[in-house]
Design a protein around this motif. Sequence first.
Motif, PDB file in Angstrom:
ATOM      1  N   ALA A  53       0.954  -1.021  -0.045  1.00  0.00           N
ATOM      2  CA  ALA A  53       0.214  -0.085   0.073  1.00  0.00           C
ATOM      3  C   ALA A  53       1.132   1.093  -0.104  1.00  0.00           C
ATOM      4  O   ALA A  53       0.455   2.463   0.067  1.00  0.00           O
ATOM      5  CB  ALA A  53      -0.496   0.247   1.328  1.00  0.00           C
ATOM      6  N   VAL A  54       2.651   1.208   0.378  1.00  0.00           N
ATOM      7  CA  VAL A  54       3.249   2.547   0.668  1.00  0.00           C
ATOM      8  C   VAL A  54       3.699   2.253  -0.613  1.00  0.00           C
ATOM      9  O   VAL A  54       4.662   3.670  -0.744  1.00  0.00           O
ATOM     10  CB  VAL A  54       3.759   2.330   1.908  1.00  0.00           C
ATOM     11  CG1 VAL A  54       2.908   2.089   2.649  1.00  0.00           C
ATOM     12  CG2 VAL A  54       4.547   1.337   1.544  1.00  0.00           C
ATOM     13  N   LYS A  55       3.532   2.034  -1.716  1.00  0.00           N
ATOM     14  CA  LYS A  55       4.506   1.598  -3.098  1.00  0.00           C
ATOM     15  C   LYS A  55       3.739   2.751  -3.814  1.00  0.00           C
ATOM     16  O   LYS A  55       2.493   3.283  -3.547  1.00  0.00           O
ATOM     17  CB  LYS A  55       4.361   0.353  -3.536  1.00  0.00           C
ATOM     18  CG  LYS A  55       5.216  -0.234  -2.489  1.00  0.00           C
ATOM     19  CD  LYS A  55       5.830  -1.766  -3.616  1.00  0.00           C
ATOM     20  CE  LYS A  55       6.813  -2.586  -2.772  1.00  0.00           C
ATOM     21  NZ  LYS A  55       7.256  -3.443  -3.661  1.00  0.00           N
ATOM     22  N   THR A  56       4.775   3.664  -4.522  1.00  0.00           N
ATOM     23  CA  THR A  56       3.881   5.282  -4.799  1.00  0.00           C
ATOM     24  C   THR A  56       3.542   4.450  -6.618  1.00  0.00           C
ATOM     25  O   THR A  56       2.180   5.072  -6.861  1.00  0.00           O
ATOM     26  CB  THR A  56       4.859   6.111  -4.950  1.00  0.00           C
ATOM     27  OG1 THR A  56       6.044   5.603  -5.578  1.00  0.00           O
ATOM     28  CG2 THR A  56       5.323   6.576  -4.227  1.00  0.00           C
ATOM     29  N   THR A  57       4.202   3.113  -6.294  1.00  0.00           N
ATOM     30  CA  THR A  57       3.127   3.249  -8.671  1.00  0.00           C
ATOM     31  C   THR A  57       3.071   1.607  -7.584  1.00  0.00           C
ATOM     32  O   THR A  57       4.226   0.893  -7.747  1.00  0.00           O
ATOM     33  CB  THR A  57       3.981   3.365  -9.558  1.00  0.00           C
ATOM     34  OG1 THR A  57       5.121   2.227  -8.772  1.00  0.00           O
ATOM     35  CG2 THR A  57       4.645   4.297  -9.490  1.00  0.00           C
ATOM     36  N   LEU A 106      -2.612  -5.443  -9.688  1.00  0.00           N
ATOM     37  CA  LEU A 106      -2.113  -5.237  -7.734  1.00  0.00           C
ATOM     38  C   LEU A 106      -3.016  -4.017  -7.531  1.00  0.00           C
ATOM     39  O   LEU A 106      -3.022  -4.778  -6.328  1.00  0.00           O
ATOM     40  CB  LEU A 106      -0.674  -5.176  -7.834  1.00  0.00           C
ATOM     41  CG  LEU A 106       0.364  -5.884  -7.015  1.00  0.00           C
ATOM     42  CD1 LEU A 106      -0.175  -7.064  -5.932  1.00  0.00           C
ATOM     43  CD2 LEU A 106       1.238  -5.689  -6.862  1.00  0.00           C
ATOM     44  N   GLN A 107      -3.103  -2.866  -7.588  1.00  0.00           N
ATOM     45  CA  GLN A 107      -3.194  -2.101  -7.221  1.00  0.00           C
ATOM     46  C   GLN A 107      -5.592  -2.474  -6.505  1.00  0.00           C
ATOM     47  O   GLN A 107      -6.408  -2.440  -5.788  1.00  0.00           O
ATOM     48  CB  GLN A 107      -3.966  -0.973  -8.092  1.00  0.00           C
ATOM     49  CG  GLN A 107      -4.794   0.201  -7.601  1.00  0.00           C
ATOM     50  CD  GLN A 107      -3.857   0.983  -5.694  1.00  0.00           C
ATOM     51  OE1 GLN A 107      -2.705   1.210  -5.675  1.00  0.00           O
ATOM     52  NE2 GLN A 107      -4.261   0.710  -5.488  1.00  0.00           N
ATOM     53  N   VAL A 108      -5.865  -2.931  -8.086  1.00  0.00           N
ATOM     54  CA  VAL A 108      -7.102  -3.269  -7.534  1.00  0.00           C
ATOM     55  C   VAL A 108      -6.997  -4.451  -6.587  1.00  0.00           C
ATOM     56  O   VAL A 108      -8.108  -5.062  -5.928  1.00  0.00           O
ATOM     57  CB  VAL A 108      -7.852  -4.422  -9.517  1.00  0.00           C
ATOM     58  CG1 VAL A 108      -9.425  -5.237  -8.742  1.00  0.00           C
ATOM     59  CG2 VAL A 108      -7.653  -3.626 -10.134  1.00  0.00           C
ATOM     60  N   ALA A 109      -6.296  -5.595  -7.001  1.00  0.00           N
ATOM     61  CA  ALA A 109      -6.126  -5.992  -6.168  1.00  0.00           C
ATOM     62  C   ALA A 109      -6.240  -6.540  -4.476  1.00  0.00           C
ATOM     63  O   ALA A 109      -6.677  -6.438  -3.134  1.00  0.00           O
ATOM     64  CB  ALA A 109      -4.939  -7.930  -5.573  1.00  0.00           C
ATOM     65  N   LEU A 110      -5.637  -5.528  -3.839  1.00  0.00           N
ATOM     66  CA  LEU A 110      -5.364  -4.716  -2.623  1.00  0.00           C
ATOM     67  C   LEU A 110      -6.707  -3.823  -2.526  1.00  0.00           C
ATOM     68  O   LEU A 110      -7.547  -3.890  -1.473  1.00  0.00           O
ATOM     69  CB  LEU A 110      -4.680  -3.391  -2.711  1.00  0.00           C
ATOM     70  CG  LEU A 110      -2.727  -3.709  -2.928  1.00  0.00           C
ATOM     71  CD1 LEU A 110      -2.446  -2.188  -2.765  1.00  0.00           C
ATOM     72  CD2 LEU A 110      -2.531  -3.775  -0.599  1.00  0.00           C
TER      73      LEU A 110
END
Length: 282
Positions: A123-127, A132-136
């Motif tokens: 979650a702290v990664k800027t990109t 993977l963003q959808v999975a989060l």
Amino acid sequence: QRYLLKIYPKKTSGEIISRLGNMIRLEQAVRDAGVPVSETIQTTSGKYWSTITEKIGMDANAEVVFSISRFIDGSPLTNPTTQDVEKISRYLAKIHSLKDVGVVPALDTWSLLRLVKKYGDLAVKTTLPDSLQVALEQVSQVVENVRQVDLENAEEFPTGIIHGDLHPENILRDKDGNITLLDLGVMDFGPRIVDLAIFLSNTCMDFDDPEKTRALFDAAISAYDKENPMTEAEKQALPVLIKSNYAMFLLRSSELLQQDPTNVDYIYWNNFARKGLAKALN
């Protein structure tokens, strides 16, 4: 007599031998407790492994560790009965009751115990890749619910030795219905309820038959509770931990698919996790 040859070429021989020694101790302790597990055979020199030196890739003197186990004539437990899951739950209860057995923490990167940290690290990664963003986003509520479960409270969540990876491929059933547990390589020490949640979500969930799933869950939980009476906190936390297992599988498989998008195992577990999150019982 048939045997199974296991080869361990990926890490330093010292690390492998250390973990093998730990696994042998666990195998013996678990068998002594009355739980049928895979059996590594002792060599004539008194060890449970041997080494050979081979050329692997660019390494001309790679030391390869191998061990031999007894062959088990059974099939993965892909369609369990209530009798099967009751038996396995009783085995889990016996494992969780073991005392004074040295355990090297497995650091299993797929373990639901690492969900909150994995989520935080990503979650702290800027990109992030879109998938993977959808999975989060899909697991965010599950993570929040897990944060409310105080697994470090040993009174509410008793600890013990846990198997850590009970899925159908690690449970063999022979033609007579006998069950053998495999792969003690990620056994760890932790909250016993985590083991039950992993077993239920990986082995007892039938995505196409919620009634069968409920029957298997009820049978497994009841059998375990009779052997190791569960706390009220454990019973309340089970649905959350089951979903957290699927959430961790989704994050880990989504992460690994970025490196190897055609890997059939990662694709399988990714689909499995998505179905689990969608159909998990409350």
